[in-house]
Design a protein around this motif. Structure first.
Motif, PDB file in Angstrom:
ATOM      1  N   VAL A 170       0.382   1.395   1.858  1.00  0.00           N
ATOM      2  CA  VAL A 170       0.016   3.057   2.932  1.00  0.00           C
ATOM      3  C   VAL A 170       1.830   3.511   3.064  1.00  0.00           C
ATOM      4  O   VAL A 170       1.873   4.295   3.464  1.00  0.00           O
ATOM      5  CB  VAL A 170      -0.445   2.305   4.249  1.00  0.00           C
ATOM      6  N   PHE A 171       2.681   1.857   3.308  1.00  0.00           N
ATOM      7  CA  PHE A 171       4.234   1.885   3.698  1.00  0.00           C
ATOM      8  C   PHE A 171       4.669   3.209   2.718  1.00  0.00           C
ATOM      9  O   PHE A 171       4.855   3.678   2.801  1.00  0.00           O
ATOM     10  CB  PHE A 171       3.673   0.647   3.738  1.00  0.00           C
ATOM     11  N   VAL A 217      -8.518   5.104   2.184  1.00  0.00           N
ATOM     12  CA  VAL A 217      -8.796   5.806   0.344  1.00  0.00           C
ATOM     13  C   VAL A 217      -7.885   4.285   0.201  1.00  0.00           C
ATOM     14  O   VAL A 217      -8.561   3.339  -0.444  1.00  0.00           O
ATOM     15  CB  VAL A 217      -7.702   6.316  -0.315  1.00  0.00           C
ATOM     16  N   ALA A 218      -6.761   3.475   0.760  1.00  0.00           N
ATOM     17  CA  ALA A 218      -6.771   2.532   0.010  1.00  0.00           C
ATOM     18  C   ALA A 218      -7.460   1.021   0.488  1.00  0.00           C
ATOM     19  O   ALA A 218      -7.824   0.090  -0.228  1.00  0.00           O
ATOM     20  CB  ALA A 218      -5.236   1.922   0.591  1.00  0.00           C
ATOM     21  N   GLY A 219      -8.028   1.160   1.493  1.00  0.00           N
ATOM     22  CA  GLY A 219      -9.266  -0.173   2.176  1.00  0.00           C
ATOM     23  C   GLY A 219     -10.550   0.078   1.298  1.00  0.00           C
ATOM     24  O   GLY A 219     -11.049  -0.664   1.136  1.00  0.00           O
ATOM     25  N   LEU A 220     -11.075   1.194   0.582  1.00  0.00           N
ATOM     26  CA  LEU A 220     -12.112   1.347   0.175  1.00  0.00           C
ATOM     27  C   LEU A 220     -11.694   1.194  -1.670  1.00  0.00           C
ATOM     28  O   LEU A 220     -12.691   0.352  -1.680  1.00  0.00           O
ATOM     29  CB  LEU A 220     -12.447   2.793  -0.079  1.00  0.00           C
ATOM     30  N   ILE A 280     -11.907  -6.339  -4.777  1.00  0.00           N
ATOM     31  CA  ILE A 280     -11.899  -7.732  -4.381  1.00  0.00           C
ATOM     32  C   ILE A 280     -14.059  -7.933  -4.166  1.00  0.00           C
ATOM     33  O   ILE A 280     -14.620  -8.478  -3.798  1.00  0.00           O
ATOM     34  CB  ILE A 280     -12.194  -7.486  -3.137  1.00  0.00           C
ATOM     35  N   SER A 281     -14.849  -6.991  -4.490  1.00  0.00           N
ATOM     36  CA  SER A 281     -16.499  -6.358  -5.230  1.00  0.00           C
ATOM     37  C   SER A 281     -16.790  -6.820  -3.481  1.00  0.00           C
ATOM     38  O   SER A 281     -17.022  -8.109  -3.250  1.00  0.00           O
ATOM     39  CB  SER A 281     -16.712  -7.485  -5.634  1.00  0.00           C
ATOM     40  N   ASP A 282     -16.373  -6.374  -3.005  1.00  0.00           N
ATOM     41  CA  ASP A 282     -16.893  -6.781  -0.831  1.00  0.00           C
ATOM     42  C   ASP A 282     -17.704  -4.961  -0.843  1.00  0.00           C
ATOM     43  O   ASP A 282     -17.437  -4.205  -1.577  1.00  0.00           O
ATOM     44  CB  ASP A 282     -15.181  -6.681  -0.237  1.00  0.00           C
ATOM     45  N   ALA A 283     -18.689  -5.664  -0.524  1.00  0.00           N
ATOM     46  CA  ALA A 283     -20.054  -4.757  -0.494  1.00  0.00           C
ATOM     47  C   ALA A 283     -19.590  -3.649   0.666  1.00  0.00           C
ATOM     48  O   ALA A 283     -20.646  -3.037   0.918  1.00  0.00           O
ATOM     49  CB  ALA A 283     -21.142  -5.543  -0.391  1.00  0.00           C
ATOM     50  N   ASN A 284     -18.872  -4.076   1.963  1.00  0.00           N
ATOM     51  CA  ASN A 284     -18.988  -3.609   3.434  1.00  0.00           C
ATOM     52  C   ASN A 284     -17.696  -2.982   3.201  1.00  0.00           C
ATOM     53  O   ASN A 284     -16.503  -3.089   3.940  1.00  0.00           O
ATOM     54  CB  ASN A 284     -18.701  -5.062   4.014  1.00  0.00           C
ATOM     55  N   TYR A 285     -17.927  -2.082   2.617  1.00  0.00           N
ATOM     56  CA  TYR A 285     -16.887  -0.437   3.093  1.00  0.00           C
ATOM     57  C   TYR A 285     -16.906   0.263   4.166  1.00  0.00           C
ATOM     58  O   TYR A 285     -15.722   0.355   3.929  1.00  0.00           O
ATOM     59  CB  TYR A 285     -17.681   0.767   1.552  1.00  0.00           C
ATOM     60  N   LEU A 286     -17.701  -0.599   4.972  1.00  0.00           N
ATOM     61  CA  LEU A 286     -17.207   0.796   5.910  1.00  0.00           C
ATOM     62  C   LEU A 286     -16.215  -0.626   6.621  1.00  0.00           C
ATOM     63  O   LEU A 286     -15.140   0.247   6.518  1.00  0.00           O
ATOM     64  CB  LEU A 286     -18.532   0.231   6.830  1.00  0.00           C
ATOM     65  N   SER A 287     -16.293  -1.715   6.400  1.00  0.00           N
ATOM     66  CA  SER A 287     -15.198  -2.081   7.617  1.00  0.00           C
ATOM     67  C   SER A 287     -13.808  -1.849   6.780  1.00  0.00           C
ATOM     68  O   SER A 287     -13.079  -2.096   7.462  1.00  0.00           O
ATOM     69  CB  SER A 287     -15.199  -3.879   7.984  1.00  0.00           C
ATOM     70  N   LEU A 301     -10.963  -1.056   8.268  1.00  0.00           N
ATOM     71  CA  LEU A 301      -9.870  -1.278   8.678  1.00  0.00           C
ATOM     72  C   LEU A 301      -8.416  -0.586   7.980  1.00  0.00           C
ATOM     73  O   LEU A 301      -7.226  -1.007   8.260  1.00  0.00           O
ATOM     74  CB  LEU A 301      -9.660  -2.617   7.342  1.00  0.00           C
ATOM     75  N   GLY A 302      -8.341   0.548   6.849  1.00  0.00           N
ATOM     76  CA  GLY A 302      -7.011   1.443   6.030  1.00  0.00           C
ATOM     77  C   GLY A 302      -7.319   1.767   7.089  1.00  0.00           C
ATOM     78  O   GLY A 302      -6.144   2.445   7.215  1.00  0.00           O
ATOM     79  N   LEU A 303      -8.082   2.853   8.687  1.00  0.00           N
ATOM     80  CA  LEU A 303      -7.375   3.818   9.369  1.00  0.00           C
ATOM     81  C   LEU A 303      -6.735   3.206  10.182  1.00  0.00           C
ATOM     82  O   LEU A 303      -6.008   3.556  10.511  1.00  0.00           O
ATOM     83  CB  LEU A 303      -9.192   4.574   9.239  1.00  0.00           C
ATOM     84  N   LEU A 304      -7.708   1.570  10.559  1.00  0.00           N
ATOM     85  CA  LEU A 304      -6.191   1.535  11.740  1.00  0.00           C
ATOM     86  C   LEU A 304      -5.331   0.892  11.006  1.00  0.00           C
ATOM     87  O   LEU A 304      -4.281   1.217  11.647  1.00  0.00           O
ATOM     88  CB  LEU A 304      -7.481   0.023  11.706  1.00  0.00           C
TER      89      LEU A 304
END
Length: 93
Positions: free
Chosen positions: A22-23, A49-52, A58-65, A69-72
């Motif tokens: 992001v930076f 976008v970077a969070g998703l 990393i094959s994380d199924a929790n796209y919302l978190s 995280l990326g938004l924050l």
């Protein structure tokens, strides 16, 4: 960043990766001459976008978190206060 870690939205490695992406991308976009008032919002979009993408890598199924995280991180990176100040039209001196 302790606030983000306490929310348990991602690992330290994931947070660091998203922060670096992001930076760097936000700094690159600044060179294009886009108005400063759009930069915090653009930074938050880049963060989502970077969070998703990090969730996919990393094959994380929790796209919302990961998106939150990326938004924050995007908001913290650019200074969320500056975004609201830019749209209010009032510059404090």
């Amino acid at each position: 960043m302790d606030f983000i870690q306490n929310l348990n939205l991602g690992t330290t490695a994931q947070i660091s990766l998203i922060l670096a992406v992001v930076f760097c991308l936000t700094q690159a976009v600044k060179q294009t001459g886009i108005e400063n008032r759009w930069m915090p919002w653009l930074s938050m979009v880049i963060g989502v976008v970077a969070g998703l993408v990090s969730a996919l890598l990393i094959s994380d199924a929790n796209y919302l978190s990961s998106g939150v995280l990326g938004l924050l991180i995007g908001g913290f990176t650019s200074g969320l206060f500056d975004g609201f100040k830019g749209f209010s039209g009032k510059d404090e001196k």
